[in-house]
Scaffold this active site. Structure first.
Site, mmCIF file in Angstrom:
data_model
loop_
_atom_site.group_PDB
_atom_site.id
_atom_site.type_symbol
_atom_site.label_atom_id
_atom_site.label_comp_id
_atom_site.label_asym_id
_atom_site.label_seq_id
_atom_site.Cartn_x
_atom_site.Cartn_y
_atom_site.Cartn_z
ATOM 1 N N ASP A 152 -5.537 8.868 -6.272
ATOM 2 C CA ASP A 152 -4.143 8.698 -5.891
ATOM 3 C C ASP A 152 -3.495 7.595 -6.728
ATOM 4 O O ASP A 152 -3.922 6.444 -6.685
ATOM 5 C CB ASP A 152 -4.103 8.331 -4.404
ATOM 6 C CG ASP A 152 -2.691 8.345 -3.853
ATOM 7 O OD1 ASP A 152 -1.986 9.338 -4.101
ATOM 8 O OD2 ASP A 152 -2.299 7.364 -3.209
ATOM 9 N N THR A 191 3.170 10.342 -7.446
ATOM 10 C CA THR A 191 3.159 8.954 -7.918
ATOM 11 C C THR A 191 2.621 8.850 -9.352
ATOM 12 O O THR A 191 3.166 8.119 -10.160
ATOM 13 C CB THR A 191 2.317 8.062 -6.987
ATOM 14 O OG1 THR A 191 1.014 8.611 -6.842
ATOM 15 C CG2 THR A 191 2.951 7.956 -5.622
ATOM 16 N N THR A 192 1.570 9.604 -9.633
ATOM 17 C CA THR A 192 1.026 9.548 -10.993
ATOM 18 C C THR A 192 2.050 10.092 -11.981
ATOM 19 O O THR A 192 2.300 9.495 -13.030
ATOM 20 C CB THR A 192 -0.271 10.384 -11.081
ATOM 21 O OG1 THR A 192 -1.090 10.066 -9.971
ATOM 22 C CG2 THR A 192 -1.016 10.093 -12.357
ATOM 23 N N ASP A 211 -0.250 12.530 1.502
ATOM 24 C CA ASP A 211 0.583 13.170 0.476
ATOM 25 C C ASP A 211 1.102 14.509 0.992
ATOM 26 O O ASP A 211 2.273 14.847 0.839
ATOM 27 C CB ASP A 211 -0.217 13.415 -0.819
ATOM 28 C CG ASP A 211 -0.444 12.125 -1.606
ATOM 29 O OD1 ASP A 211 -0.059 11.055 -1.101
ATOM 30 O OD2 ASP A 211 -1.009 12.199 -2.713
#
Ligand code: ADP
Ligand code: MG
Length: 564
Positions: free
Chosen positions: A65, A98-99, A390
Site C-alpha cells: 500500500d 495512492t501509489t 481501500d
C-alpha cells in the site's frame, strides 16, 4: 515572492542558516520528489511487489500500500514530504490510488526537469501543467461510465480491483462481496459514513473465514465469570467513568486508631460501590460497557445482579456502540437515566479463533456493521485490513459519484492521447508543458507493464493503437500481457481515484517547481545521524524536518537509493 525576498536587503539570515537558490534549489527538490515516487513504483498494479518496512523498534510491516509505505518510511526532506502528502490526500479523499498519485507526481517533476534545462521558466511550466490537469479532468469524465446504485456486480468488481495484488488477493471475491454489503448496510439518506463500518481483526483461521456481522463487536470479555454470556433485548449503559471509588479518596491519609475504624472505612468504600451498582440496576441496565476500570467488588455485585459488564472498552468502540444502540456515553454514574440507555436485541460473548469477544447485534437505532477480518498471522490480517480499507473507500466513492473508469492503464493512455491533441490548441511555450504532462501520465501503463515483466514499449504501442481505434477501455491485462477491454473484464475504478490523483499530483508538482529559494534555519539540527543527540527537537517535527532535509540531501539520496 521568493524573488522579491531575494532582492530585499533587509532580510538578515542567521549565520548558521543554509540557503539554496535558483536551479540548485529546484533540482534538489525535484530529485527528492522523484526519489519518493521511485521508491513506491515497484508496488504498482496487480503484479507489484510488496515492501517490508522495519522501524527503529524492530516492528515489521509488510505491505503493498503506497501511503502506508511512505508513512512508515519517515521521510524528512521537505519537498519529498510534499509528495507524501499527495498520497495522504488521496487516501483521505478516495481511499485508493495512492501509489498512482505519487508516481504521477514524480513523473511530472521528472518531465519538468527536462524543460527547465531547456530554459523554460517554471511559471510557464506551472501554467501549462494546470491547463493540462483541467483538460485531463474533462477527458476522464468523457470516458467514464455511469454506475447504477443497485448494480452489485460492478460494485463488487470495483472492490475487487482495489484489492488486486494485495495480501487479500486470494479471497478478494469473498471480501468484495462483504465490502459491498457493508457499505450498503450503512448507507442512508445522508450518504455513507464508513466510520459506521467497524473492522475487527482476528488472527487465526483463514482470510476466507472473514464475515460481516450486523452490529458492533467489542474485542473484550465480560469482567466476571459469573456474569451471563447472553442478554436478550438488552438495555445498554455506556460509561466513560470508572466503577471504582476514586483513587484519591483511597490515597487520602486516613488515621486509623483501631481495627474497627479500618473496617468502617472499607465498609464505606463497599457501600459506595454498592450504590453505584444499585443505581445501574435501578435505571434498568442489563449490559454495561465501561471505558475505564471496574473495581473487583463492583464486578462481584454486577455479576450478582446478572449484569454483563465490560471494562476498558476502546474509545472508538464506545462511539460505535453509542451510534449503534442509540445510547449516550455518560461520565457520572449517578447522572445515568433510562433515557441514556441504548438498546440491542442481543448481546453475547462468543468465541472467534480462541478469542472471546462481545457481539452486540440486532441494533435498530443506527446502522452499524462489523467486518471480521481473519488471517493466519498478524501480518496477513494487517495487510488484508489495508486492502479492505481501500475497497471500502472505492465502493463508497463510487456510490457517492456514480461514475467509474476502466483500469489497467486505460484512462492514462486515453489521457496521454487526448492531452497531446489538446497541446496543439494551446500554443506557445505552455504547449511544451502540456506535452510533458501527456508524456508523464504514460508512466502508469508503462509501470504496470514493467512490474508484470512485460516489455513496456510493446505494451504502450499496442495500447495506443487500440485507443486510436476508439477503444477507450483498452487496458493491459497484467497477467497475460494482452491488451483487452478492461470494462468487460470487470477491472474498473471510481472516476474520482483518477481525477483526484491528477489533481493532487499536479498541485504538488507545481508547488515544488515554483520554489527557487530554500532557506533553512541553521540552528535546527536533524537529518540522518544527528537526530539522536538533539534532545530539544522532536525528530520529524516540521522545523526539524526542514533543517534535516537541507543538511542531509546526501543522506537522503543514499538512504533512498537502497529502496530502489
Ligand atoms: P494504487 O495505490 O495506485 O491503487 P495499486 O497497486 O493498487 O496502486 O495499483 C493500481 C493499478 O493497478 C491501477 O492502475 C489499476 O487499474 C491496476 N489494476 C488493478 N487490477 C488490474 C488488473 N487485473 N489488470 C491490470 N491492471 C490492474
Ligand atoms: Mg489500489
Amino acid at each position: 515572492m521568493a524573488q522579491q525576498m531575494g532582492n530585499q536587503p533587509l532580510i538578515v539570515l542567521s549565520e548558521d542558516s543554509q540557503r539554496t537558490s535558483g536551479r540548485d534549489a529546484q533540482s534538489m527538490n525535484i530529485t527528492a520528489g522523484k526519489a519518493v515516487a521511485e521508491s513506491v513504483r515497484t508496488t504498482l498494479g496487480p503484479k507489484g511487489m510488496d515492501k517490508m518496512l522495519v522501524d527503529s523498534t524492530g516492528n515489521v510491516v509488510v505491505t503493498n500500500d503506497g501511503v502506508t509505505i511512505l508513512k512508515e518510511m519517515d521521510i524528512e526532506h521537505p519537498a519529498a514530504n510534499m509528495i507524501v502528502e499527495v498520497a495522504e490526500t488521496q487516501e483521505d479523499e478516495v481511499g485508493d490510488g495512492t501509489t498512482t498519485s505519487v508516481v504521477v507526481a514524480g513523473e511530472l517533476l521528472g518531465k519538468a526537469e527536462d524543460l527547465l534545462e531547456q530554459d523554460i521558466h517554471a511559471t510557464i511550466l506551472a501554467q501549462g501543467y494546470r491547463q493540462a490537469a483541467a483538460e485531463a479532468k474533462e477527458i476522464l469524465e468523457d470516458i467514464s461510465i455511469e454506475v447504477a446504485e443497485d448494480d452489485t456486480e460492478i460494485l463488487e468488481s470495483i472492490a475487487s480491483t482495489a484489492m488486486t495484488g494485495k495480501g487479500a488477493e486470494a479471497s478478494k471475491d469473498l471480501l468484495a462481496g462483504l465490502v459491498v454489503e457493508a457499505v450498503r448496510a450503512v448507507a442512508d439518506d445522508e450518504g455513507i459514513d464508513t466510520d459506521n463500518i467497524k473492522v475487527e481483526k482476528v488472527v487465526g483461521g483463514a482470510v476466507d473465514d472473514s464475515e460481516l456481522v450486523e452490529g458492533v463487536i467489542v474485542g473484550k470479555e465480560r469482567v466476571h465469570d459469573n456474569m451471563p454470556y447472553f442478554a436478550e433485548d438488552a438495555n445498554v449503559a455506556l460509561l466513560d467513568t470508572p466503577i471504582e471509588v476514586r483513587e484519591t479518596e483511597i490515597d487520602a491519609e486516613v488515621n486509623v486508631t483501631d481495627p474497627d475504624q479500618l473496617q468502617q472505612f472499607l465498609d464505606q468504600e463497599e457501600q459506595q460501590l454498592r450504590e453505584m451498582v444499585d443505581h445501574l440496576v435501578e435505571v434498568g441496565a442489563d449490559v454495561v460497557f465501561c471505558q475505564k476500570g471496574i473495581d473487583d467488588m463492583a464486578q462481584h455485585y454486577l455479576a450478582q445482579e446478572g449484569i454483563i459488564a465490560v471494562r476498558r472498552a476502546k474509545k472508538s468502540d464506545m462511539k460505535a456502540l453509542a451510534r449503534a444502540t442509540g445510547g449516550r456515553i455518560v461520565s457520572n454514574i449517578f447522572d445515568l437515566t433510562d433515557e441514556d440507555l441504548g438498546f440491542a436485541g442481543s448481546v453475547a460473548q462468543k468465541d472467534i479463533a480462541g478469542d472471546e469477544k462481545i457481539f452486540v447485534e440486532d441494533v435498530e437505532e443506527a446502522r452499524a456493521v462489523t467486518l471480521i477480518l481473519r488471517g493466519g498471522t498478524e501480518h496477513v490480517v494487517d495487510e488484508v485490513e489495508r486492502a479492505t480499507e481501500d475497497a471500502l473507500g472505492v465502493v463508497r466513492t463510487t456510490l457517492d459519484e456514480g461514475k467509474v473508469v476502466p483500469g489497467g492503464g486505460a484512462p492514462e493512455i486515453a489521457l496521454a492521447l487526448g492531452l497531446r491533441d489538446f497541446a496543439d490548441s494551446v500554443g506557445g511555450r505552455e504547449q511544451l508543458a502540456v506535452e510533458a504532462f501527456a508524456d508523464a501520465v504514460d508512466v502508469i501503463p508503462r509501470t504496470l507493464a514493467e512490474n508484470a515483466g512485460l516489455d513496456p514499449i510493446d505494451s504502450l504501442v499496442e495500447l495506443r493503437s487500440k485507443h486510436a481505434e476508439g477503444n477507450d477501455a483498452a487496458g493491459l491485462d497484467a497477467y497475460t500481457g494482452d491488451v483487452i477491454d478492461m470494462e468487460g473484464e470487470g477491472v474498473v475504478e471510481p472516476l474520482r481515484v483518477k481525477t483526484q490523483a491528477i489533481e493532487s499530483a499536479t498541485e504538488a508538482a507545481v508547488m515544488i517547481l515554483r520554489i527557487d529559494d530554500v532557506i533553512a534555519a541553521g540552528d535546527l539540527k536533524g537529518g540522518g545521524g544527528d537526530d539522536g543527540d538533539d534532545e530539544d527537537m522532536p525528530p520529524g517535527g516540521p522545523g526539524g524536518g526542514m533543517g534535516g532535509g537541507m543538511g542531509g540531501m546526501g543522506g537522503m539520496g543514499g538512504g533512498m537509493g537502497g529502496m530502489m
